[in-house]
Scaffold this active site. Structure first.
Site, PDB file in Angstrom:
ATOM      1  N   ASP A  20      52.584  15.291  14.110  1.00  0.00           N
ATOM      2  CA  ASP A  20      53.976  15.510  14.515  1.00  0.00           C
ATOM      3  C   ASP A  20      54.007  15.799  16.010  1.00  0.00           C
ATOM      4  O   ASP A  20      52.961  16.054  16.622  1.00  0.00           O
ATOM      5  CB  ASP A  20      54.590  16.693  13.747  1.00  0.00           C
ATOM      6  CG  ASP A  20      56.029  16.984  14.156  1.00  0.00           C
ATOM      7  OD1 ASP A  20      56.825  16.032  14.266  1.00  0.00           O
ATOM      8  OD2 ASP A  20      56.368  18.157  14.401  1.00  0.00           O
ATOM      9  N   SER A  21      55.217  15.813  16.573  1.00  0.00           N
ATOM     10  CA  SER A  21      55.366  16.150  17.982  1.00  0.00           C
ATOM     11  C   SER A  21      55.147  17.642  18.229  1.00  0.00           C
ATOM     12  O   SER A  21      55.118  18.074  19.372  1.00  0.00           O
ATOM     13  CB  SER A  21      56.771  15.782  18.441  1.00  0.00           C
ATOM     14  OG  SER A  21      57.703  16.590  17.756  1.00  0.00           O
ATOM     15  N   TYR A  40      59.856  14.893  21.285  1.00  0.00           N
ATOM     16  CA  TYR A  40      59.793  13.428  21.375  1.00  0.00           C
ATOM     17  C   TYR A  40      61.201  12.811  21.361  1.00  0.00           C
ATOM     18  O   TYR A  40      61.391  11.688  21.812  1.00  0.00           O
ATOM     19  CB  TYR A  40      59.026  12.857  20.176  1.00  0.00           C
ATOM     20  CG  TYR A  40      57.510  12.921  20.256  1.00  0.00           C
ATOM     21  CD1 TYR A  40      56.850  13.602  21.284  1.00  0.00           C
ATOM     22  CD2 TYR A  40      56.736  12.290  19.285  1.00  0.00           C
ATOM     23  CE1 TYR A  40      55.452  13.645  21.324  1.00  0.00           C
ATOM     24  CE2 TYR A  40      55.354  12.325  19.323  1.00  0.00           C
ATOM     25  CZ  TYR A  40      54.704  13.008  20.341  1.00  0.00           C
ATOM     26  OH  TYR A  40      53.344  13.046  20.369  1.00  0.00           O
ATOM     27  N   THR A  67      61.552  16.663  10.959  1.00  0.00           N
ATOM     28  CA  THR A  67      60.706  17.574  10.173  1.00  0.00           C
ATOM     29  C   THR A  67      60.756  19.012  10.692  1.00  0.00           C
ATOM     30  O   THR A  67      60.299  19.921  10.018  1.00  0.00           O
ATOM     31  CB  THR A  67      59.253  17.067  10.137  1.00  0.00           C
ATOM     32  OG1 THR A  67      58.818  16.796  11.483  1.00  0.00           O
ATOM     33  CG2 THR A  67      59.128  15.811   9.305  1.00  0.00           C
ATOM     34  N   HIS A  68      61.342  19.211  11.873  1.00  0.00           N
ATOM     35  CA  HIS A  68      61.523  20.591  12.354  1.00  0.00           C
ATOM     36  C   HIS A  68      62.682  21.298  11.644  1.00  0.00           C
ATOM     37  O   HIS A  68      62.748  22.526  11.642  1.00  0.00           O
ATOM     38  CB  HIS A  68      61.861  20.587  13.849  1.00  0.00           C
ATOM     39  CG  HIS A  68      60.686  20.394  14.766  1.00  0.00           C
ATOM     40  ND1 HIS A  68      60.032  19.201  14.872  1.00  0.00           N
ATOM     41  CD2 HIS A  68      60.062  21.247  15.612  1.00  0.00           C
ATOM     42  CE1 HIS A  68      59.052  19.330  15.781  1.00  0.00           C
ATOM     43  NE2 HIS A  68      59.048  20.562  16.226  1.00  0.00           N
TER      44      HIS A  68
HETATM   45  N1  DGN Z   1      59.757  16.617  14.196  1.00  0.00           N
HETATM   46  C1  DGN Z   1      60.176  15.442  14.845  1.00  0.00           C
HETATM   47  C2  DGN Z   1      61.035  14.569  14.007  1.00  0.00           C
HETATM   48  O1  DGN Z   1      60.959  14.671  12.796  1.00  0.00           O
HETATM   49  O2  DGN Z   1      61.743  13.734  14.548  1.00  0.00           O
HETATM   50  C3  DGN Z   1      60.610  15.368  16.229  1.00  0.00           C
HETATM   51  C4  DGN Z   1      60.971  16.446  17.023  1.00  0.00           C
HETATM   52  C5  DGN Z   1      61.031  16.195  18.461  1.00  0.00           C
HETATM   53  O3  DGN Z   1      60.009  16.027  19.073  1.00  0.00           O
HETATM   54  N2  DGN Z   1      62.157  16.186  19.038  1.00  0.00           N
END
Ligand code: DGN
Length: 258
Positions: A7-8, A39, A182-183
């Site tokens: 993940d990011s 990201y 996912t955050h």
């Molecule tokens: N957790 C990431 C997602 O599901 O898109 C991205 C979060 C991010 O880097 N902005």
């Protein structure tokens, strides 16, 4: 052999938690790109380049499969990575779309995610492929990921930010809202308060863990029930102490971060 999850930042831990619950014998190798998060505002080409780099790193540990536990990276890079590696690679968008389609009664589904995810149209496409008549209401919420990366899940500032961002969705007839980043499950309490009790929150982690099991079964790689408890490993590109605190609080157990 581990399952490699990326993940990011800390967001993919929401998928890890569900994998630990559904597949307790599987060993996880996690990479969170906390130095380069978020990201969401980056262009697709950059996200593809970052995802390739992380996958090249993870591959060295001989994983059974790769899980792109980031919607932004799934939208930008899933097909690219599938074309590059000989392992099974899964993302989080089709599992979330599937969960929403089986849940909605009104046929109106909300999706929140990063700008990258929402602008890619990946959820619209995935939902309409499953159910052509579905109505999709999407909104990018760029202010959410930085709050999560700061470990700021329940403060008044967080609640106000979430309520303000979701206000435009509040009057629509949707009966479920996909947490398309996912955050976002870290903010589920605030999101739920903002949306009210009639909107079910869809967290793709549960469905993604089911897909992981299916892939492992298909390849004869599922760990047996009687195996030893696995030792997971977490790697991040930024501050390991901050990552450790969030990971331990979320997973509810001590973790090894390198
Ligand atoms: N957790 C990431 C997602 O599901 O898109 C991205 C979060 C991010 O880097 N902005």
């Amino acid at each position: 052999q581990p399952i490699a999850v990326l993940d990011s930042g800390v967001g993919g831990l929401t998928v890890v938690k569900e994998v630990m619950r559904q597949l307790p014998r599987e060993k996880i190798l996690y990479f969170g790109d906390t130095a380069r998060t978020p990201y969401g505002p980056r262009g697709a080409e950059e996200v593809v380049a970052f995802t390739r780099e992380i996958v090249d790193y993870l591959i060295r540990y001989n994983p059974k499969m790769i899980v792109i536990a980031c919607n932004t990276a799934t939208a930008a890079a899933l097909e690219d990575i599938r074309g590059r590696v000989a392992l099974p690679v899964i993302g989080v968008i089709s599992p979330g779309a599937r969960a929403a389609v089986s849940r909605t009664a009104t046929g109106v589904v909300g999706v929140i995610g990063t700008e990258g995810t929402i602008n890619s149209g990946a959820y619209d496409a995935a939902l309409k492929r499953l159910c052509p008549d579905i109505e999709v209401i999407s909104r990018a919420c760029p202010s959410f990921v930085p709050l999560v990366e700061d470990g700021n899940f329940h403060s008044m500032e967080t609640l106000l930010t979430v309520v303000e961002a979701l206000l435009p969705l509040n009057r629509s007839p949707m009966d479920c809202l996909i947490l398309g980043c996912t955050h976002y499950p870290f903010l589920a309490e605030c999101i739920s308060l903002a949306m009210g009790p009639d909107v079910a929150l869809i967290n793709s982690a549960e469905e993604t863990a089911r897909d992981i099991r299916a892939v492992l079964e298909e390849n004869g790689k599922l760990e047996g029930e009687d195996g030893a408890a696995p030792v997971h490993r977490f790697v991040c590109s930024g501050d390991p102490q901050k990552f450790l605190e969030i990971a331990q609080a979320w997973l509810g157990e001590p973790v090894l971060v390198t």
